[in-house]
Design a protein around this motif. Structure first.
Motif, mmCIF file in Angstrom:
data_model
loop_
_atom_site.group_PDB
_atom_site.id
_atom_site.type_symbol
_atom_site.label_atom_id
_atom_site.label_comp_id
_atom_site.label_asym_id
_atom_site.label_seq_id
_atom_site.Cartn_x
_atom_site.Cartn_y
_atom_site.Cartn_z
ATOM 1 N N ASN A 489 23.797 13.840 36.874
ATOM 2 C CA ASN A 489 23.492 13.155 35.478
ATOM 3 C C ASN A 489 22.861 11.996 35.477
ATOM 4 N N TYR A 490 21.576 12.080 35.930
ATOM 5 C CA TYR A 490 20.900 10.768 36.142
ATOM 6 C C TYR A 490 20.328 9.908 35.147
ATOM 7 N N GLY A 491 20.337 10.575 33.938
ATOM 8 C CA GLY A 491 19.913 10.211 32.702
ATOM 9 C C GLY A 491 21.134 9.508 31.799
ATOM 10 N N ASN A 492 22.321 9.302 32.392
ATOM 11 C CA ASN A 492 23.212 8.913 31.584
ATOM 12 C C ASN A 492 23.105 7.538 31.096
ATOM 13 N N PRO A 493 23.225 7.086 29.861
ATOM 14 C CA PRO A 493 23.295 5.798 29.430
ATOM 15 C C PRO A 493 24.029 4.743 30.275
ATOM 16 N N ASP A 494 25.092 5.295 30.595
ATOM 17 C CA ASP A 494 26.200 4.378 31.333
ATOM 18 C C ASP A 494 25.956 4.513 32.673
ATOM 19 N N LYS A 495 25.149 3.754 33.438
ATOM 20 C CA LYS A 495 25.175 3.851 34.922
ATOM 21 C C LYS A 495 26.325 4.255 35.802
ATOM 22 N N GLU A 496 27.691 3.936 35.414
ATOM 23 C CA GLU A 496 28.693 4.161 36.165
ATOM 24 C C GLU A 496 28.851 5.922 35.895
ATOM 25 N N LYS A 497 28.363 6.262 34.882
ATOM 26 C CA LYS A 497 28.527 7.801 35.066
ATOM 27 C C LYS A 497 27.329 8.853 35.310
ATOM 28 N N GLN A 498 26.300 8.233 36.107
ATOM 29 C CA GLN A 498 25.313 8.809 36.525
ATOM 30 C C GLN A 498 25.941 9.343 38.068
ATOM 31 N N ILE A 499 26.603 10.594 37.794
ATOM 32 C CA ILE A 499 27.467 10.857 38.957
ATOM 33 C C ILE A 499 26.730 12.452 39.337
ATOM 34 N N HIS A 500 26.703 12.670 40.929
ATOM 35 C CA HIS A 500 26.442 13.829 41.328
ATOM 36 C C HIS A 500 27.698 14.721 41.312
ATOM 37 N N TYR A 501 27.761 15.908 40.604
ATOM 38 C CA TYR A 501 28.809 16.980 40.599
ATOM 39 C C TYR A 501 28.388 17.833 41.672
ATOM 40 N N THR A 513 38.964 42.637 48.383
ATOM 41 C CA THR A 513 39.456 41.250 48.473
ATOM 42 C C THR A 513 38.540 40.091 48.594
ATOM 43 N N ARG A 514 38.716 39.139 47.932
ATOM 44 C CA ARG A 514 37.814 38.019 47.863
ATOM 45 C C ARG A 514 38.358 36.739 48.097
ATOM 46 N N ILE A 515 37.949 36.122 49.028
ATOM 47 C CA ILE A 515 38.663 34.623 49.335
ATOM 48 C C ILE A 515 37.534 33.423 49.191
ATOM 49 N N GLN A 516 37.678 32.469 48.321
ATOM 50 C CA GLN A 516 36.452 31.422 48.479
ATOM 51 C C GLN A 516 37.175 30.177 48.498
ATOM 52 N N ALA A 517 36.815 29.438 49.469
ATOM 53 C CA ALA A 517 37.277 27.936 49.872
ATOM 54 C C ALA A 517 36.044 26.919 49.359
ATOM 55 N N SER A 518 36.412 25.950 48.776
ATOM 56 C CA SER A 518 35.269 24.923 48.544
ATOM 57 C C SER A 518 35.837 23.608 48.310
ATOM 58 N N TYR A 519 34.929 22.728 48.115
ATOM 59 C CA TYR A 519 35.307 21.425 48.064
ATOM 60 C C TYR A 519 34.313 20.646 47.119
ATOM 61 N N GLY A 520 34.675 19.925 46.211
ATOM 62 C CA GLY A 520 33.525 19.119 45.228
ATOM 63 C C GLY A 520 34.159 18.676 44.235
ATOM 64 N N ARG A 521 33.214 18.374 43.291
ATOM 65 C CA ARG A 521 33.488 17.676 41.813
ATOM 66 C C ARG A 521 33.424 18.585 40.907
ATOM 67 N N GLN A 522 34.254 18.437 39.913
ATOM 68 C CA GLN A 522 34.344 19.454 38.781
ATOM 69 C C GLN A 522 33.899 18.445 37.581
ATOM 70 N N ARG A 523 32.843 18.910 36.742
ATOM 71 C CA ARG A 523 32.427 17.982 35.740
ATOM 72 C C ARG A 523 33.243 18.294 34.511
ATOM 73 N N GLY A 524 33.490 17.168 33.851
ATOM 74 C CA GLY A 524 34.446 17.534 32.453
ATOM 75 C C GLY A 524 33.592 18.084 31.588
ATOM 76 N N GLY A 525 34.475 18.932 30.619
ATOM 77 C CA GLY A 525 33.800 19.522 29.586
ATOM 78 C C GLY A 525 34.591 20.813 29.076
ATOM 79 N N PHE A 535 38.960 22.936 27.441
ATOM 80 C CA PHE A 535 38.583 21.905 28.028
ATOM 81 C C PHE A 535 39.089 21.662 29.485
ATOM 82 N N VAL A 536 38.201 21.369 30.527
ATOM 83 C CA VAL A 536 38.747 21.001 31.610
ATOM 84 C C VAL A 536 38.288 19.682 32.185
ATOM 85 N N PRO A 537 39.224 18.882 32.646
ATOM 86 C CA PRO A 537 39.234 17.341 32.519
ATOM 87 C C PRO A 537 38.408 17.041 33.937
#
Length: 550
Positions: A489-501, A513-525, A535-537
């Protein structure tokens, strides 16, 4: 001990063969962490390891089926699931008898059902959205051997977490095929009628209606390449909610109109959907009206807009607006349309090239109902609406999807999307947003492996501002794959919220059978499935998902 274990295994497989035993397991767990950009709130951080687990078992013998689903939300459910989903318990159970020759199907226990399009009644389960709206009671369905008439009748109370809602739900649905009455070739038609009633005692307030009912009629016709569906529904007087409280002084009826038209040939097709909703929420328990978890919802009111597969296109996603309210806003429903147009360009033409080209155009426009709202003494309120007049614009989008091949093993898609999103009306916050999204999607197949590369960009004049996104997925073979994606979100007017998700992970598949393992960030919305959203936080952490069927 070893002999006993072998005996149990042999018995299990013999039961499975003779009695058709099926077992399904689904588990979704996450360990939430704080990083330098995303931190949980104090209430969310009280339990960082959370898990939703479902074990479903069906046992079929001749015409009978017995089933049950064990559910566990331990130590707690994933963030922003309904608080009613907690701990471990039996979620659903049922016994079903199905005699196809006689056309009789009977269920006792928990069951799911839909009348018509679902506007009158649809109880269903969607684990991703946290929806578990089954009815506990009895259902009988009759389908005559000539398949001319279908009758459904049901009675029960709706599931609310591991408990039941206060309302008693009764329903009757009939559908009659009229084909035998017509002698036209390539012409089929049917008519249907539905009735659904919710009875709930009004001890807390004598003004609350004990009975709320929906009456529905529908017709379907198909001739040659054309199809038409029309449904009209009327809801008797029901409670409304002001801000977060029930309004004891005002009850109102509601109605809904739905028209679907389609025309299709081998290379061209068009689908048009038009809908008008006025005060058309329907719940089995009045104090659940308008809750964000979809608890006690009895009917299905999805957003009639295109459901996109791409992350940036789902930042500004529309939710249907059937609700009547005077506070904090004055609104009474929605009116709008959606058009889907499909065209296949032939191979060997100038635009079709060697492989041909698939084009699809989607146009959606949704407005509030144009009306007049009045307030009197003692908080008595009233309103009137114009039937087909358009009120304030809530949402619109136009998208063009172009798909073709550049080589035998190289598929490519170009998607262009233009959206208008009225944040003030849809989220009851402030502002309006215009966004344009461009997607380039590539899939390249090797002899055994494949690569998917997806590039996205969104220009927006407000709210979150501009976004860029990318996805890379490598499939080693039919069993293993890995992926990494990033939304910035490189264009967010709040620089603190210019985050890589960002998210990265691996997936293993074998048979069912399906197995998925991951690490990362979830965008709220909003997370949406089939036009229904929750809504997910915003969060970060490790995730593990497992699904298997036996």
């Amino acid at each position: 001990m070893q002999n006993k274990f072998i005996t149990v295994i042999m018995l299990f497989f013999s039961i499975k063969v003779i009695c058709q035993l099926s077992v399904n397991l689904e588990s979704n767990s996450q360990y939430y962490v704080d990083d330098n950009k995303i931190k949980l709130s104090e209430s969310e951080a009280d339990q960082r390891l959370r898990s939703n687990n479902y074990l479903n078992i069906n046992y079929k013998l001749n015409s009978f089926t017995i089933g049950a689903q064990l559910e566990s939300y331990e130590p707690k459910a994933l963030l922003n699931y309904s608080p009613a989903l907690n701990k471990t318990n039996l979620g659903t159970y049922f016994v079903n008898y199905n005699n196809e020759k006689a056309g009789i199907d009977v269920t006792l226990g928990h069951f799911y059902e839909q009348f018509g399009s679902g506007l009158a009644l649809r109880v269903w389960e969607d684990k991703q959205l946290g929806i578990a709206n089954s009815l506990l009671g009895g259902k009988i369905k009759y389908n005559d051997p000539d398949q001319i008439i279908t009758i459904k009748a049901l009675l029960g109370r709706q599931r609310l977490g591991f408990n039941l809602s206060n309302g008693l739900v009764a329903g009757l649905d009939t559908e009659l095929k009229l084909d035998s009455l017509t002698k036209m070739k390539n012409f089929t038609s049917s008519i249907g009628f539905s009735y659904v009633n919710k009875y709930e005692n009004n001890q807390e307030n004598p003004l609350y209606p004990k009975n709320v009912s929906i009456y529905s009629s529908r017709i379907k016709m198909e001739y040659s390449k054309f199809a038409l569906e029309f449904e009209y529904l009327y809801k008797t007087k029901d409670n409304i909610k002001q801000v977060s409280a029930l309004d004891p002084s005002n009850i109102f009826p509601g109605n809904a109109y739905l028209i679907n038209l389609s025309y299709a040939t081998e290379r061209f097709g068009i689908i048009a959907s038009l809908r008008r909703l006025e005060n058309f929420n329907f719940y089995s328990q009045r104090d659940q009206i308008g809750n964000i978890y979809h608890n006690a919802v009895l009917n299905y009111v999805p957003a009639l807009t295109k459901q996109y597969d791409y992350s940036l296109a789902n930042i500004y996603v529309y939710q249907a607006q059937p609700r009547l309210a005077f506070l904090p806003q004055k609104k009474s429903g929605e009116i709008g349309s959606q058009f889907d147009i499909f065209y296949k360009i032939k191979k060997g033409t100038l635009l079709g090239g060697k492989y041909g080209m698939d084009l699809s155009l989607n146009i959606s426009n949704w407005y509030g109902l144009k009306g007049t709202y009045r307030s009197y003494i003692n908080n008595v309120r009233d309103y009137t609406t114009a039937f087909l007049a358009l009120g304030e614009k809530y949402y619109s989008d136009q998208s063009l999807d172009i798909r073709t091949r550049l080589k035998d093993n190289w598929k490519i898609a170009l998607v262009l999307i233009n959206q208008f999103y009225n944040t003030y009306r849809t989220e009851e916050t402030s502002g309006k947003v215009k966004a344009q999204t461009l997607v380039l999607d590539n899939i390249y197949k090797f002899s055994k492996n494949s690569v998917k590369l997806e590039l996205q960009h969104q220009w927006a004049n407000g709210y979150h501002g501009n976004w860029a996104a990318g996805l890379f997925e490598y499939n080693f073979n039919k069993n293993w794959s890995c992926f990494i994606n990033d939304l910035y979100n490189y264009g967010n007017p709040d620089k603190e919220k210019q985050i890589h998700y960002y998210t990265g992970g691996v997936v293993f598949r074998k048979n069912s059978t399906r197995i998925q393992a991951s690490y990362g960030r979830q965008r709220g919305g909003l997370l949406c499935v089939g036009g229904v959203c929750r809504f997910v936080p915003e969060s970060a952490g490790f995730s593990l998902g497992i699904s298997a069927s036996y």
